[in-house]
Scaffold this motif. Structure first.
Motif, PDB file in Angstrom:
ATOM      1  N   SER A 203       2.416 -23.815 -34.833  1.00 26.30           N
ATOM      2  CA  SER A 203       3.485 -22.818 -34.791  1.00 26.30           C
ATOM      3  C   SER A 203       3.482 -21.881 -35.991  1.00 26.30           C
ATOM      4  N   ALA A 204       2.678 -22.187 -37.018  1.00 21.82           N
ATOM      5  CA  ALA A 204       2.669 -21.389 -38.244  1.00 21.82           C
ATOM      6  C   ALA A 204       1.719 -20.200 -38.109  1.00 21.82           C
ATOM      7  N   GLY A 205       1.961 -19.200 -38.960  1.00 20.15           N
ATOM      8  CA  GLY A 205       1.054 -18.060 -38.991  1.00 20.15           C
ATOM      9  C   GLY A 205       1.675 -16.786 -38.493  1.00 20.15           C
ATOM     10  N   ASP A 206       0.855 -15.796 -38.258  1.00 15.63           N
ATOM     11  CA  ASP A 206       1.290 -14.462 -37.857  1.00 15.63           C
ATOM     12  C   ASP A 206       2.057 -14.537 -36.544  1.00 15.63           C
ATOM     13  N   PRO A 207       3.347 -14.176 -36.544  1.00 18.40           N
ATOM     14  CA  PRO A 207       4.122 -14.279 -35.300  1.00 18.40           C
ATOM     15  C   PRO A 207       3.719 -13.259 -34.247  1.00 18.40           C
ATOM     16  N   SER A 208       2.926 -12.248 -34.639  1.00 15.83           N
ATOM     17  CA  SER A 208       2.476 -11.268 -33.653  1.00 15.83           C
ATOM     18  C   SER A 208       1.302 -11.779 -32.825  1.00 15.83           C
ATOM     19  N   LEU A 209       0.721 -12.921 -33.236  1.00 15.39           N
ATOM     20  CA  LEU A 209      -0.406 -13.503 -32.524  1.00 15.39           C
ATOM     21  C   LEU A 209       0.023 -14.777 -31.805  1.00 15.39           C
ATOM     22  N   LEU A 210      -0.678 -15.100 -30.728  1.00 17.38           N
ATOM     23  CA  LEU A 210      -0.436 -16.343 -30.021  1.00 17.38           C
ATOM     24  C   LEU A 210      -0.951 -17.522 -30.837  1.00 17.38           C
ATOM     25  N   SER A 211      -0.433 -18.696 -30.580  1.00 16.86           N
ATOM     26  CA  SER A 211      -0.933 -19.900 -31.228  1.00 16.86           C
ATOM     27  C   SER A 211      -2.342 -20.210 -30.736  1.00 16.86           C
ATOM     28  N   TRP A 212      -3.137 -20.813 -31.619  1.00 16.56           N
ATOM     29  CA  TRP A 212      -4.432 -21.284 -31.134  1.00 16.56           C
ATOM     30  C   TRP A 212      -4.210 -22.345 -30.051  1.00 16.56           C
ATOM     31  N   VAL A 213      -5.235 -22.520 -29.207  1.00 19.74           N
ATOM     32  CA  VAL A 213      -5.125 -23.418 -28.058  1.00 19.74           C
ATOM     33  C   VAL A 213      -5.753 -24.757 -28.423  1.00 19.74           C
ATOM     34  N   SER A 214      -5.002 -25.831 -28.258  1.00 22.93           N
ATOM     35  CA  SER A 214      -5.499 -27.165 -28.573  1.00 22.93           C
ATOM     36  C   SER A 214      -6.207 -27.790 -27.373  1.00 22.93           C
ATOM     37  N   MET A 215      -6.897 -28.892 -27.615  1.00 18.73           N
ATOM     38  CA  MET A 215      -7.493 -29.649 -26.515  1.00 18.73           C
ATOM     39  C   MET A 215      -6.409 -30.157 -25.570  1.00 18.73           C
ATOM     40  N   ALA A 216      -5.272 -30.568 -26.133  1.00 17.06           N
ATOM     41  CA  ALA A 216      -4.171 -31.050 -25.291  1.00 17.06           C
ATOM     42  C   ALA A 216      -3.622 -29.936 -24.416  1.00 17.06           C
ATOM     43  N   ASP A 217      -3.585 -28.705 -24.948  1.00 10.61           N
ATOM     44  CA  ASP A 217      -3.134 -27.574 -24.136  1.00 10.61           C
ATOM     45  C   ASP A 217      -4.097 -27.331 -22.974  1.00 10.61           C
ATOM     46  N   ALA A 218      -5.388 -27.430 -23.263  1.00 10.91           N
ATOM     47  CA  ALA A 218      -6.404 -27.132 -22.254  1.00 10.91           C
ATOM     48  C   ALA A 218      -6.575 -28.273 -21.254  1.00 10.91           C
ATOM     49  N   LEU A 219      -6.341 -29.502 -21.708  1.00 13.54           N
ATOM     50  CA  LEU A 219      -6.555 -30.695 -20.868  1.00 13.54           C
ATOM     51  C   LEU A 219      -5.297 -31.563 -20.874  1.00 13.54           C
ATOM     52  N   PRO A 220      -4.182 -31.039 -20.350  1.00 15.95           N
ATOM     53  CA  PRO A 220      -2.912 -31.768 -20.458  1.00 15.95           C
ATOM     54  C   PRO A 220      -2.908 -33.113 -19.731  1.00 15.95           C
ATOM     55  N   GLU A 221      -3.736 -33.235 -18.690  1.00 20.54           N
ATOM     56  CA  GLU A 221      -3.737 -34.468 -17.912  1.00 20.54           C
ATOM     57  C   GLU A 221      -4.367 -35.640 -18.685  1.00 20.54           C
ATOM     58  N   ARG A 222      -5.051 -35.345 -19.771  1.00 16.50           N
ATOM     59  CA  ARG A 222      -5.731 -36.378 -20.553  1.00 16.50           C
ATOM     60  C   ARG A 222      -4.752 -37.245 -21.350  1.00 16.50           C
ATOM     61  N   GLY A 223      -3.609 -36.678 -21.736  1.00 15.73           N
ATOM     62  CA  GLY A 223      -2.739 -37.399 -22.644  1.00 15.73           C
ATOM     63  C   GLY A 223      -3.299 -37.360 -24.056  1.00 15.73           C
ATOM     64  N   PRO A 224      -2.629 -37.982 -25.029  1.00 14.00           N
ATOM     65  CA  PRO A 224      -3.100 -37.928 -26.419  1.00 14.00           C
ATOM     66  C   PRO A 224      -4.403 -38.699 -26.617  1.00 14.00           C
ATOM     67  N   PHE A 225      -5.287 -38.152 -27.420  1.00 15.60           N
ATOM     68  CA  PHE A 225      -6.550 -38.822 -27.733  1.00 15.60           C
ATOM     69  C   PHE A 225      -7.083 -38.282 -29.050  1.00 15.60           C
ATOM     70  N   THR A 226      -8.059 -38.958 -29.573  1.00 17.70           N
ATOM     71  CA  THR A 226      -8.793 -38.516 -30.759  1.00 17.70           C
ATOM     72  C   THR A 226     -10.267 -38.401 -30.395  1.00 17.70           C
ATOM     73  N   VAL A 227     -10.889 -37.309 -30.817  1.00 22.52           N
ATOM     74  CA  VAL A 227     -12.321 -37.112 -30.609  1.00 22.52           C
ATOM     75  C   VAL A 227     -13.066 -37.581 -31.851  1.00 22.52           C
ATOM     76  N   VAL A 228     -14.076 -38.400 -31.652  1.00 23.50           N
ATOM     77  CA  VAL A 228     -15.004 -38.775 -32.712  1.00 23.50           C
ATOM     78  C   VAL A 228     -16.301 -38.029 -32.432  1.00 23.50           C
TER      79      VAL A 228
END
Length: 316
Positions: A203-228
């Motif tokens: 949520s931080a940063g330039d308010p004129s820009l969209l937030s970066w997209v996370s893996m969770a945003d792109a793959l919501p059906e996955r649920g929380p995970f950690t990538v190694v």
């Protein structure tokens, strides 16, 4: 309009979404199978052996030459001869002809192929209106030399290194890019999303820009995970990088199938499917990946959102 080294279709898919018609030229039969399953116009052939003058009058040329000899994880042969490649580009601009030095290995020399096509089109008085090129960051000096040549041909050109997550790609991937056009000024595309910085909230940063997209945003059906990651950090392959699903993915390469996924309790989860890996490159979840070596196809692809931004910059 030719897309050289077209791969499975990242640039072509972006072009189709923008109403730009590209025909991809691709040597790899597996990538060709994916392209044809996706309905993308395709010539199965070797760019280096293809006669550019056999194509019809064109408007745009795009290219993402193979990166293996330039990338950090590759052989390093391309990085070792950057000065020779830059000199070859500048000589070609003066001579209006590309002469491949005998000392260059065939794969490294492919980075010169887009220039051959551009020069031959100019000689035939059917110059491309726009040019879009992308590669790993190490290739930037070559694109800068390209820009000098293009400017002598009447183009306006811009090049630099862009961060893919600043265009909505759910991964951190840096690319050296060039955009050029004959019919007006050109500039690198302005970011639409914030740059990812480790430890900085989404949520931080330039308010004129969209937030970066996370893996969770792109793959919501996955649920929380950690990538190694399969990558080592600090040059130590035993020190594997880790990222939570709440941030963008590591750079997607042909080795993404080696990424381990862990649930919040540290238990192993199924690894990324081809569809999920494709989503992290900006492809739709139902993209019809076909043939073999699909992980490699995905890793070789241009991220769709970044390709869209580049094409808009060169043609809008």
């Amino acid at each position: 309009m030719p897309d050289l080294f077209a791969g499975p279709g990242g640039i072509d898919l972006a072009a189709r979404q923008l109403g730009i018609h590209l025909t991809g030229i691709e040597r790899d039969a597996n990538a060709v199978a994916t392209r044809r399953a996706a309905g993308l116009p395709t010539i199965h052939g070797n760019v280096r052996l293809h006669d550019s003058r056999q194509t019809s009058i064109e408007d745009v040329i795009t290219a993402g030459p193979p990166c293996q000899t330039f990338s950090i994880g590759g052989t390093g042969k391309g990085r070792a001869v950057l000065d020779l490649l830059v000199a070859t580009v500048k000589t070609a601009g003066a001579d209006s002809h590309v002469t491949i030095p005998e000392s260059l290995d065939d794969r490294t020399a492919l980075v010169l192929e887009p220039l051959r096509w551009i020069l031959e089109a100019a000689q035939d008085r059917r110059p491309y209106r726009a040019v879009v090129l992308e590669q790993v960051p190490a290739v930037l000096p070559i694109w800068q030399a390209y820009a000098e040549v293009l400017e002598t041909l009447g183009y306006n050109a811009a090049c630099g290194v862009l961060h893919s997550e600043e265009y909505g790609v759910p991964q951190t991937r840096r690319r050296a890019v060039l955009v050029a056009r004959l019919d007006g000024p050109v500039a690198l595309p302005a970011p639409t999303h914030r740059r990812y910085e480790r430890g900085v909230p989404q949520s931080a940063g330039d308010p004129s820009l969209l937030s970066w997209v996370s893996m969770a945003d792109a793959l919501p059906e996955r649920g929380p995970f950690t990538v190694v990651s399969n990558y080592g950090t600090g040059g130590d392959p035993k020190n594997r990088g880790r990222r939570a699903s709440t941030v963008p993915a590591f750079t997607v390469t042909g080795k993404i199938s080696r990424f381990r996924l862990l649930d919040p309790d540290g238990h192993e989860l199924p690894r990324f499917t081809h569809a999920e890996a494709g989503v992290l490159q900006g492809f739709p979840a139902d993209y019809p990946w076909s043939g073999r070596d699909i992980s490699q196809q995905i890793g070789n692809a241009a991220p769709v959102q970044l390709a869209t931004a580049l094409l808009r910059a060169a043609t809008a």
